[in-house]
Every structure is written in structure tokens, then in C-alpha cells.
Write a protein that holds these residues in place. Structure first.
Motif, PDB file in Angstrom:
ATOM      1  N   ALA A   1       0.868  -1.172   0.000  1.00  0.00           N
ATOM      2  CA  ALA A   1       0.000   0.000   0.000  1.00  0.00           C
ATOM      3  C   ALA A   1       0.904   1.221   0.000  1.00  0.00           C
ATOM      4  O   ALA A   1       1.839   1.308   0.797  1.00  0.00           O
ATOM      5  CB  ALA A   1      -0.904  -0.002   1.228  1.00  0.00           C
ATOM      6  N   VAL A   2       0.651   2.128  -0.910  1.00  0.00           N
ATOM      7  CA  VAL A   2       1.461   3.334  -1.025  1.00  0.00           C
ATOM      8  C   VAL A   2       0.560   4.542  -0.853  1.00  0.00           C
ATOM      9  O   VAL A   2      -0.468   4.659  -1.530  1.00  0.00           O
ATOM     10  CB  VAL A   2       2.190   3.409  -2.377  1.00  0.00           C
ATOM     11  N   SER A   3       0.936   5.427   0.046  1.00  0.00           N
ATOM     12  CA  SER A   3       0.194   6.664   0.270  1.00  0.00           C
ATOM     13  C   SER A   3       1.177   7.823   0.203  1.00  0.00           C
ATOM     14  O   SER A   3       2.134   7.876   0.973  1.00  0.00           O
ATOM     15  CB  SER A   3      -0.499   6.631   1.634  1.00  0.00           C
TER      16      SER A   3
ATOM     17  N   ASP B   1       4.341   7.086   2.471  1.00  0.00           N
ATOM     18  CA  ASP B   1       4.330   5.931   3.363  1.00  0.00           C
ATOM     19  C   ASP B   1       4.165   4.665   2.522  1.00  0.00           C
ATOM     20  O   ASP B   1       3.284   4.610   1.646  1.00  0.00           O
ATOM     21  CB  ASP B   1       3.179   6.013   4.370  1.00  0.00           C
ATOM     22  N   ILE B   2       5.003   3.670   2.778  1.00  0.00           N
ATOM     23  CA  ILE B   2       4.960   2.398   2.056  1.00  0.00           C
ATOM     24  C   ILE B   2       4.828   1.280   3.077  1.00  0.00           C
ATOM     25  O   ILE B   2       5.645   1.173   3.999  1.00  0.00           O
ATOM     26  CB  ILE B   2       6.229   2.180   1.216  1.00  0.00           C
TER      27      ILE B   2
ATOM     28  N   ASN C   1       7.921  -3.797   8.397  1.00  0.00           N
ATOM     29  CA  ASN C   1       7.618  -3.893   6.972  1.00  0.00           C
ATOM     30  C   ASN C   1       7.080  -2.577   6.407  1.00  0.00           C
ATOM     31  O   ASN C   1       6.314  -2.582   5.451  1.00  0.00           O
ATOM     32  CB  ASN C   1       6.587  -5.004   6.725  1.00  0.00           C
ATOM     33  N   SER C   2       7.468  -1.457   6.995  1.00  0.00           N
ATOM     34  CA  SER C   2       6.946  -0.173   6.533  1.00  0.00           C
ATOM     35  C   SER C   2       8.044   0.884   6.516  1.00  0.00           C
ATOM     36  O   SER C   2       8.995   0.831   7.304  1.00  0.00           O
ATOM     37  CB  SER C   2       5.778   0.293   7.404  1.00  0.00           C
ATOM     38  N   TYR C   3       7.884   1.852   5.595  1.00  0.00           N
ATOM     39  CA  TYR C   3       8.904   2.869   5.368  1.00  0.00           C
ATOM     40  C   TYR C   3       8.237   4.208   5.073  1.00  0.00           C
ATOM     41  O   TYR C   3       7.098   4.263   4.608  1.00  0.00           O
ATOM     42  CB  TYR C   3       9.793   2.487   4.165  1.00  0.00           C
ATOM     43  N   SER C   4       8.980   5.275   5.315  1.00  0.00           N
ATOM     44  CA  SER C   4       8.555   6.617   4.926  1.00  0.00           C
ATOM     45  C   SER C   4       9.698   7.292   4.180  1.00  0.00           C
ATOM     46  O   SER C   4      10.860   7.163   4.571  1.00  0.00           O
ATOM     47  CB  SER C   4       8.171   7.459   6.148  1.00  0.00           C
TER      48      SER C   4
ATOM     49  N   SER D   1      -4.263  -4.000  -3.375  1.00  0.00           N
ATOM     50  CA  SER D   1      -3.178  -3.026  -3.494  1.00  0.00           C
ATOM     51  C   SER D   1      -3.674  -1.770  -4.185  1.00  0.00           C
ATOM     52  O   SER D   1      -4.224  -1.831  -5.288  1.00  0.00           O
ATOM     53  CB  SER D   1      -2.005  -3.621  -4.276  1.00  0.00           C
ATOM     54  N   THR D   2      -3.493  -0.640  -3.540  1.00  0.00           N
ATOM     55  CA  THR D   2      -3.911   0.640  -4.100  1.00  0.00           C
ATOM     56  C   THR D   2      -2.813   1.678  -3.938  1.00  0.00           C
ATOM     57  O   THR D   2      -1.941   1.549  -3.085  1.00  0.00           O
ATOM     58  CB  THR D   2      -5.183   1.179  -3.408  1.00  0.00           C
ATOM     59  N   ILE D   3      -2.869   2.680  -4.773  1.00  0.00           N
ATOM     60  CA  ILE D   3      -1.966   3.820  -4.683  1.00  0.00           C
ATOM     61  C   ILE D   3      -2.824   5.051  -4.405  1.00  0.00           C
ATOM     62  O   ILE D   3      -3.760   5.345  -5.154  1.00  0.00           O
ATOM     63  CB  ILE D   3      -1.174   4.038  -5.990  1.00  0.00           C
ATOM     64  N   ASP D   4      -2.538   5.749  -3.329  1.00  0.00           N
ATOM     65  CA  ASP D   4      -3.259   6.971  -2.973  1.00  0.00           C
ATOM     66  C   ASP D   4      -2.290   8.148  -2.987  1.00  0.00           C
ATOM     67  O   ASP D   4      -1.278   8.127  -2.286  1.00  0.00           O
ATOM     68  CB  ASP D   4      -3.880   6.855  -1.579  1.00  0.00           C
ATOM     69  N   ILE D   5      -2.624   9.159  -3.764  1.00  0.00           N
ATOM     70  CA  ILE D   5      -1.778  10.346  -3.858  1.00  0.00           C
ATOM     71  C   ILE D   5      -2.625  11.571  -3.503  1.00  0.00           C
ATOM     72  O   ILE D   5      -3.578  11.905  -4.226  1.00  0.00           O
ATOM     73  CB  ILE D   5      -1.178  10.512  -5.263  1.00  0.00           C
TER      74      ILE D   5
END
Length: 234
Positions: free
Chosen positions: A21-23, A38-39, A92-95, A185-189
Motif C-alpha cells: 500500500a502506497v500513500s 508511506d509504504i 515492513n513499513s517505510y517513509s 493493493s492501491t496507490i493513494d496520492i
């Protein structure tokens, strides 16, 4: 063994694309803009990653850590992004955060020239358009997309394939959890403009100066229809 390792790395990258998930929040300003992303990697990806880890070269740094670090290094060396920072916010997450003067210049630097049609920005508007005809630009910006081992999973090789057929392929390749991982899985921008928005298309307006561009990841993997939006502000 080298061929096997290469194949597995490509497979793992496909899993990354289909299991996260990518925001992203982009704030546009006349005095300098910023991006904060955020990933989060879904547990399914981590489980498969662990299954294949014995076949991959040993390294003190995890594959995910290395991939995120490599991306931030490319941003820094582009000379068009500055104050680049990467934080590991969980197992399991990154910024990732960075500042920039305009988005197209960052993409142009990563691509290596100034020919960019995917994203255009002028004094008071931002326009995004991605289709099969300019997908080559993304391959230049992200060289991995041009790797023959990945291309078979991307839109050029699957042009015209239905979502159902694509998910059947993923089921065969990754097992029964694969299709749901892609569906989820979605991409939010989120984009914040310098002043009040006067017109927009392809986005959801969340406030006077804020819009959300959101899409399922499978739309990118198939690219059967153009992906696009346009925003104009005062």
C-alpha cells in the motif's frame, strides 16, 4: 544459479508491486514543494520473500531495505530533489520524504533528459497522463521496468488482457493468495495546491486546496485505459 537468482529477484519485485500500500502526500508551493510517502508491505509479500530468501545472495541488509535505500539514493543524485530522508517506521513499513522545485524536473533528471509527457506542471496547473504510448518514459525513469524478466508482468506484454485472465496468471505463479494481494493493493496520492482549486478531473476533491488521486494497482499493471488527472488552481 545466477539465472535462478535473477529470476527470483524479478519475481520478488513483482510481489512488491502487487503486495503493498502506497500513500503519498504532495504539497505544491511557489516557494518550494515537498513529498512525503508511506509504504507498507503486506504480510503475504514478506512470507513469500522469506520462502525464497535461501536462493538469493546473502547480505546484511534485507531486500526491502536495499530497494528503498537505492530509490532514495537515486533521488539524492538526481540533484533535483533535496532534503531527502528515509525512515524505517516498522518491520515492513517505510517513509520517504524530499523537497523539490517542480515534479517534472525530478522525473526528467531520473530519466536523463527533458522529454517528459507523463506529468506536466506550469504556473497554476498539474496534468498527469499515462498510457501505453508514453509508458516508455517510466521505463527510462525506473530502469527495472525495462528488464526482460519484469516486462512480461507489465502492461506492454499484457496489453488487452482482462483483469480476470491476469489474476489467473498471478494465481498460477504465486498461489491462491496472489490475486487478493493485487486486488487489495492501491496507490493513494494526496495533492495540496498553493491556492484554491478552480477545476479538476480524474481526482476526488477533499477540500478547497486538496485532491486525492487513487487507483487500484492492477490498473497500472494492465494499463488498458489511460490513467490521468488534471488540476487547475487560482
Amino acid at each position: 544459479m545466477k539465472k535462478m537468482s535473477t529470476y527470483l529477484l524479478m519475481l520478488l519485485f513483482v510481489l512488491l508491486f502487487s503486495s503493498c500500500a502506497v500513500s503519498e502526500n504532495i504539497s505544491l508551493s511557489k516557494n518550494g514543494s515537498s513529498s512525503y510517502t508511506d509504504i507498507t508491505i503486506y504480510p503475504f509479500f514478506i512470507d513469500v520473500l522469506n520462502d525464497f530468501s535461501e536462493f538469493l545472495p546473502k547480505n546484511d541488509e534485507s531486500i526491502m531495505d536495499a530497494a528503498i535505500t537505492d530509490f532514495t539514493n537515486k533521488l539524492e543524485t538526481s540533484k533535483k530533489a533535496f532534503d531527502v530522508h528515509m525512515y524505517k517506521t516498522g518491520e515492513n513499513s517505510y517513509s520517504i520524504s524530499f523537497n523539490f522545485n517542480d515534479i517534472p524536473s525530478v522525473l526528467s533528471a531520473l530519466k536523463g533528459d527533458h522529454s517528459i509527457s507523463v506529468l506536466k506542471e506550469d504556473r497554476n496547473s498539474l496534468k498527469f497522463h499515462l498510457d501505453i504510448n508514453n509508458y516508455q518514459e517510466l521505463k527510462a525513469i525506473i530502469p527495472f521496468l525495462a528488464d526482460p524478466n519484469f516486462e512480461v508482468y507489465g502492461p506492454e506484454y499484457n496489453q488487452g488482457m482482462s483483469e480476470e485472465d491476469y489474476l489467473d496468471m498471478i494465481y498460477y505463479l504465486l498461489g491462491e493468495d496472489g490475486p487478493d494481494a493485487i486486488r487489495n493493493s492501491t496507490i493513494d496520492i494526496t495533492i495540496i495546491t498553493p491556492s484554491e482549486i478552480v477545476s479538476s478531473s480524474g481526482v476526488e476533491k477533499k477540500g478547497p486546496k486538496t485532491v486525492l488521486y487513487s487507483f487500484p494497482l492492477i490498473d497500472f499493471l494492465l494499463l488498458n485505459e489511460p490513467m490521468e488527472f488534471e488540476i487547475t488552481w487560482k
